[in-house]
Design a protein around this motif. Structure first.
Motif, PDB file in Angstrom:
ATOM      1  N   UNK A  50     -12.862  32.170  80.157  1.00  0.00           N
ATOM      2  CA  UNK A  50     -11.425  31.904  80.259  1.00  0.00           C
ATOM      3  C   UNK A  50     -10.918  30.982  79.153  1.00  0.00           C
ATOM      4  N   UNK A  51     -11.827  30.304  78.466  1.00  0.00           N
ATOM      5  CA  UNK A  51     -11.432  29.399  77.371  1.00  0.00           C
ATOM      6  C   UNK A  51     -11.483  30.158  76.059  1.00  0.00           C
ATOM      7  N   UNK A  52     -10.373  30.152  75.335  1.00  0.00           N
ATOM      8  CA  UNK A  52     -10.308  30.839  74.039  1.00  0.00           C
ATOM      9  C   UNK A  52     -10.102  29.886  72.871  1.00  0.00           C
ATOM     10  N   UNK A  53      -9.664  28.670  73.145  1.00  0.00           N
ATOM     11  CA  UNK A  53      -9.479  27.662  72.096  1.00  0.00           C
ATOM     12  C   UNK A  53      -9.557  26.290  72.744  1.00  0.00           C
ATOM     13  N   UNK A  54      -9.990  25.295  71.962  1.00  0.00           N
ATOM     14  CA  UNK A  54     -10.246  23.952  72.484  1.00  0.00           C
ATOM     15  C   UNK A  54      -9.498  22.928  71.632  1.00  0.00           C
TER      16      UNK A  54
END
Length: 273
Positions: A50-54
């Motif tokens: 679900x994480x695409x960028x941090x």
């Protein structure tokens, strides 16, 4: 995503995760818990579909003041056994463990954007050079601080920073240990842009992360993997070399003097021994 850490927290909005350095009482100084927890968090961010960028940001008045010198007061003392070889083995393990923590962030499969405000000193430079993009607030102060405390920077700055700002700027910053402003950091390419304050730089980083997250995650992560591949071997070789260098030379009289001067709040008197 939950993180069992006393110094790092994660917030998620949509496909963007904000990783907070969350030890403001210590000005986000990088103590043992930080070095233990960062690789765990880095892998969790990589593995979360679900994480695409941090976004990497710091809570409190400063991003980070770097290595927690009070927690590593015996950094040059060796320990680990009665023999010199045992002491040096312990030093080598410590350096490589810390290198691995920063590399775990660099190896995160998702793009990482650093949002820097206030101090970003010493180990903070190691941290942000492991990120893909760096933004700053107008009050940000950057310093490759290690020569001022009689250490050769050994956790990634000297390997990653030349690819960001160029050899001449690296030499100036690393040899002098000077502080530079956000404006100078932008001028030399250390940061992409400068924003008015801490809130604005975090908001800008989160907006950029959302823009990235709207693209094909497979294509974005593939692009990062290709960019990483271009420089991974050189970084790995450099980290290996500096770990051996500091294993040989870290336990110097100058380092002991630097630690004493820090504790006594006075300028150090180095002799080159």
């Amino acid at each position: 995503m939950t993180v069992a850490s006393t110094v790092l927290t994660i917030e998620r909005t949509g496909h963007v995760a904000t990783l907070w350095l969350d030890n403001p009482a210590r000005r986000n100084a990088m103590g043992p818990a930080f070095w233990d927890d960062l690789p765990v968090v880095g892998r969790a961010l990589s593995d979360d579909p679900e994480v695409r960028a941090v976004v990497l940001a710091g809570k409190g008045p400063h991003f980070t003041t770097g290595l927690d010198l009070t927690a590593f007061a015996d950094i040059g003392g060796g320990g680990g056994g009665n023999s010199e070889a045992a002491r040096r083995q312990k030093t080598l393990r410590m350096i490589r463990r810390m290198q691995g923590s920063i590399t775990a962030l660099a190896d995160c499969t998702k793009p990482v954007i650093a949002a820097v405000h206030g101090y970003c000193l010493g180990g903070g430079i190691d941290l942000i050079t492991a990120c893909d993009v760096r933004l700053a607030s107008a009050d940000a102060v950057f310093s490759v601080r290690e020569t001022r405390i009689a250490i050769v920077a050994d956790v990634g700055t000297l390997q990653r920073l030349p690819g960001i700002v160029g050899e001449g700027h690296v030499a100036e910053l690393a040899f002098t240990g000077k502080d530079i402003s956000a404006a100078r950091a932008k001028e030399i390419g250390l940061v992409n842009d400068v924003h008015p304050d801490a809130g604005a730089v975090v908001a800008a980083a989160q907006a950029m992360a959302a823009e990235i997250a709207a693209n094909s995650p497979l294509a974005v992560q593939g692009t990062k993997a290709i960019l990483q591949q271009r420089r991974q071997r050189a970084v790995a070789d450099g980290l290996d070399y500096v770990s051996l260098w500091n294993t040989a030379f870290l336990q110097s009289n100058d380092l002991m003097e630097a630690m004493a001067a820090f504790a006594q709040k006075r300028p150090p008197r180095f002799t080159g021994e």
